[in-house]
Design a protein around this motif. Structure first.
Motif, mmCIF file in Angstrom:
data_model
loop_
_atom_site.group_PDB
_atom_site.id
_atom_site.type_symbol
_atom_site.label_atom_id
_atom_site.label_comp_id
_atom_site.label_asym_id
_atom_site.label_seq_id
_atom_site.Cartn_x
_atom_site.Cartn_y
_atom_site.Cartn_z
ATOM 1 N N GLU A 1 0.854 -1.181 0.000
ATOM 2 C CA GLU A 1 0.000 0.000 0.000
ATOM 3 C C GLU A 1 0.896 1.239 0.000
ATOM 4 O O GLU A 1 1.842 1.330 0.776
ATOM 5 N N GLU A 2 0.586 2.144 -0.892
ATOM 6 C CA GLU A 2 1.365 3.360 -1.061
ATOM 7 C C GLU A 2 0.489 4.560 -0.723
ATOM 8 O O GLU A 2 -0.668 4.646 -1.159
ATOM 9 N N MET B 1 -4.438 13.333 1.056
ATOM 10 C CA MET B 1 -3.815 12.017 1.055
ATOM 11 C C MET B 1 -4.515 11.092 0.065
ATOM 12 O O MET B 1 -5.734 11.012 0.011
ATOM 13 N N ALA B 2 -3.706 10.415 -0.745
ATOM 14 C CA ALA B 2 -4.220 9.431 -1.702
ATOM 15 C C ALA B 2 -3.548 8.095 -1.403
ATOM 16 O O ALA B 2 -2.361 8.032 -1.090
ATOM 17 N N TYR B 3 -4.324 7.025 -1.476
ATOM 18 C CA TYR B 3 -3.816 5.693 -1.151
ATOM 19 C C TYR B 3 -3.993 4.777 -2.365
ATOM 20 O O TYR B 3 -4.982 4.866 -3.089
ATOM 21 N N ALA B 4 -3.022 3.894 -2.576
ATOM 22 C CA ALA B 4 -3.090 2.936 -3.693
ATOM 23 C C ALA B 4 -2.590 1.586 -3.215
ATOM 24 O O ALA B 4 -1.667 1.495 -2.399
ATOM 25 N N GLU B 5 -3.237 0.552 -3.720
ATOM 26 C CA GLU B 5 -2.769 -0.818 -3.493
ATOM 27 C C GLU B 5 -2.050 -1.269 -4.754
ATOM 28 O O GLU B 5 -2.636 -1.277 -5.838
ATOM 29 N N ILE B 6 -0.787 -1.639 -4.640
ATOM 30 C CA ILE B 6 0.052 -1.951 -5.805
ATOM 31 C C ILE B 6 0.481 -3.411 -5.739
ATOM 32 O O ILE B 6 0.980 -3.872 -4.714
ATOM 33 N N ALA C 1 -1.925 -1.023 -10.079
ATOM 34 C CA ALA C 1 -2.184 -0.101 -8.964
ATOM 35 C C ALA C 1 -3.656 0.270 -8.948
ATOM 36 O O ALA C 1 -4.193 0.740 -9.950
ATOM 37 N N ARG C 2 -4.295 0.027 -7.801
ATOM 38 C CA ARG C 2 -5.720 0.337 -7.635
ATOM 39 C C ARG C 2 -5.868 1.454 -6.601
ATOM 40 O O ARG C 2 -5.261 1.424 -5.537
ATOM 41 N N ASP C 3 -6.703 2.430 -6.923
ATOM 42 C CA ASP C 3 -6.967 3.533 -6.007
ATOM 43 C C ASP C 3 -7.841 3.022 -4.860
ATOM 44 O O ASP C 3 -8.980 2.589 -5.071
ATOM 45 N N ILE C 4 -7.303 3.058 -3.638
ATOM 46 C CA ILE C 4 -8.060 2.587 -2.474
ATOM 47 C C ILE C 4 -8.283 3.732 -1.489
ATOM 48 O O ILE C 4 -8.496 3.494 -0.301
#
Length: 517
Positions: free
Chosen positions: A274-275, A284-289, A307-310
């Motif tokens: 998770e980034e 804040m933006a979160y992504a699952e890579i 990469a999915r925007d979570i």
């Protein structure tokens, strides 16, 4: 094999023979003329006749051999044409009619030879291709041609894709063309399916908002979808191209960190991280890579990344965490068993009071466990009514029923629930609180007994007292006849006093039990 009877070689043999004849016969005549002068002129005349005769015979023999050789070659070529495993035909370039068709063509197309001889090359083409065929014929040029892939129709209407090679020739005095075909239907359809699959894949990966890219073992971008390219351009100001190095889109520190993930992928390790990044004007933006190794014939050649925007999910998790904290605080402030039923998964979460009030250490989180704990006689009242509230899109539910504790005993509970609906206005969750009212029910029963005792126990002496008081001489209380009546009133009063003391004792006992609880 050298052909000794070609026209050129025939002429050469004729010339060589003529020269040898002239040289040898001329020398012979001169030698004879020295002895017999008259033979010289007769010899010349005879030499010419013999020369013409021998040359005629020689020329006939050579030409006959040449023609015979041509016939053999023609038969050989006709046999090759007829028995070729590839479909072949000869057609007239002027009217496009078939002139000759081999056995392979008869077998592939399903027509007889007689049927072919009544057809043109347009009869085996789809109607929509005819204009293209005519244009191709108009652009005809001499020599060998490879005409690419075309569509042909069999007799039964089956469509097939074929590759054509052809060359111009003359056949029976007509300007013709010899055609050889290869059926490439399976190959064409496979390639077409591959092209369509590639188009579909490109459409899919470019229609999603998720970011997809691939990196080679040399840390170069080898593929990416449009959202990834647009994201890099929007936030990094870089127009990404296939073949660019990772350093083009990352700072040195970020490159070193990301390089570790790519290196692990190149070693065959699949990773999910998770980034989190703070974006200007967004927060804040979160992504699952996900990093997946790319293996070709058992060898890892790169890493495919997804990469999915979570961000929304993470925000919900943060809100849920806060809600759980509030939930735990509320749980400390109440003795009720608080429960949360997820209607999508049919899972129920219970708070710690389930153990405190009913003694359960661990329970099945499926809603079926709760249904099994409901007293059979109360099942319809409890379970069916809750299901009816959900089905009819109501929000509130409340019912009293008996619930089994860990020792197998049933206790009365008051259960209340509230139905939550999602954004599609569909029931999503039910939040509820279960209160143990067994002791309360017992208190009420005891109080009811006390009320019954007080009402029925007091009614008789009160009625007796009223009857006696009615007999008293109220105008003269000193009347001697009042004395026995007053004594009876005193007796009734003492009886009533005893009843009141008994009621008071029972009430005190109930209140003491309440205090103990």
């Amino acid at each position: 094999m050298i052909n000794l009877f070609s026209p050129l070689r025939t002429v050469m043999i004729f010339i060589i023979f003529g020269i040898i004849w002239l040289l040898t016969t001329e020398s012979l005549l001169r030698s004879l003329a020295e002895r017999i002068p008259t033979l010289f002129w007769h010899g010349h005349f005879l030499k010419g006749i013999v020369f013409i005769s021998i040359n005629g015979l020689l020329l006939y023999w050579l030409l006959n051999k040449y023609i015979t050789s041509l016939h053999h070659s023609e038969k050989a070529y006709i046999r090759i044409f007829k028995e070729s495993p590839h479909a072949m035909w000869i057609y007239d370039r002027n009217d496009l009619r078939f002139l000759k068709v081999n056995d392979a063509a008869l077998n592939i197309y399903g027509y007889t030879m007689e049927e072919f001889m009544r057809m043109t090359i347009l009869d085996i083409r789809p109607e929509e291709d005819i204009i293209k065929i005519l244009n191709n014929q108009a652009a005809y040029s001499e020599g060998f041609h490879t005409d690419g892939t075309w569509r042909h129709l069999k007799k039964d209407g089956t469509l097939m894709y074929i590759q054509i090679q052809s060359f111009g020739t003359s056949y029976n005095g007509k300007e013709a063309e010899v055609v050889s075909i290869w059926d490439v239907t399976d190959k064409y359809l496979a390639e077409e399916a591959l092209v369509q699959q590639e188009k579909l894949l490109n459409t899919i990966i470019n229609s999603t908002e998720d970011l997809i890219w691939a990196v080679s073992a040399d840390k170069q971008f080898i593929a990416f979808n449009n959202p990834f390219q647009n994201t890099i351009q929007n936030f990094m100001g870089v127009k990404l191209e296939v073949g660019d190095n990772l350093t083009k889109v990352e700072t040195e520190s970020d490159y070193l960190r990301w390089r570790d993930f790519y290196d692990k992928g190149l070693r065959g390790e699949k990773q999910v991280i998770e980034e989190a990044r703070e974006l200007e004007g967004f927060g804040m933006a979160y992504a699952e890579i996900t990093f997946n190794p790319i293996a070709v014939e058992g060898k890892i050649t790169g890493v495919a990344c997804f990469a999915r925007d979570i961000t929304e999910r993470k925000q919900q998790e943060i809100q849920l965490k806060k809600a759980v904290e509030r939930y735990e605080i509320v749980s400390l402030a109440t003795n009720d068993v608080v429960w949360d039923w997820d209607l999508t998964t049919n899972k129920v979460i219970w708070n710690a009071n389930l153990k405190e009030l009913f003694g359960y250490e661990e329970v099945d989180d499926n809603v079926s466990w709760w249904k099994k704990m409901v007293h059979p006689d109360d099942y319809a009242k409890a379970v069916f009514t809750l299901e009816e509230v959900i089905r009819t899109r109501l929000k509130h539910w409340e019912v009293e029923y008996r619930f089994k504790n860990a020792e197998g005993e049933y206790r009365y509970v008051n259960d209340r629930g509230y139905v939550l609906y999602n954004e599609d206005d569909q029931p999503a969750r039910v939040i509820g609180a279960m209160q143990d009212i067994e002791d309360k029910k017992n208190y009420i029963e005891e109080l009811q007994k006390v009320a019954h005792m007080s009402s029925h126990g007091m009614r008789r002496p009160v009625a007796s007292m009223l009857g006696v008081v009615g007999l008293l001489n109220k105008e003269n209380f000193a009347d001697p006849e009042n004395l026995p009546l007053l004594e009876y009133v005193e007796k009734i009063a003492k009886e009533m006093d005893g009843i009141l003391h008994e009621v008071a004792d029972k009430c005190n006992a109930i209140f003491m039990d309440v205090e103990k609880e």
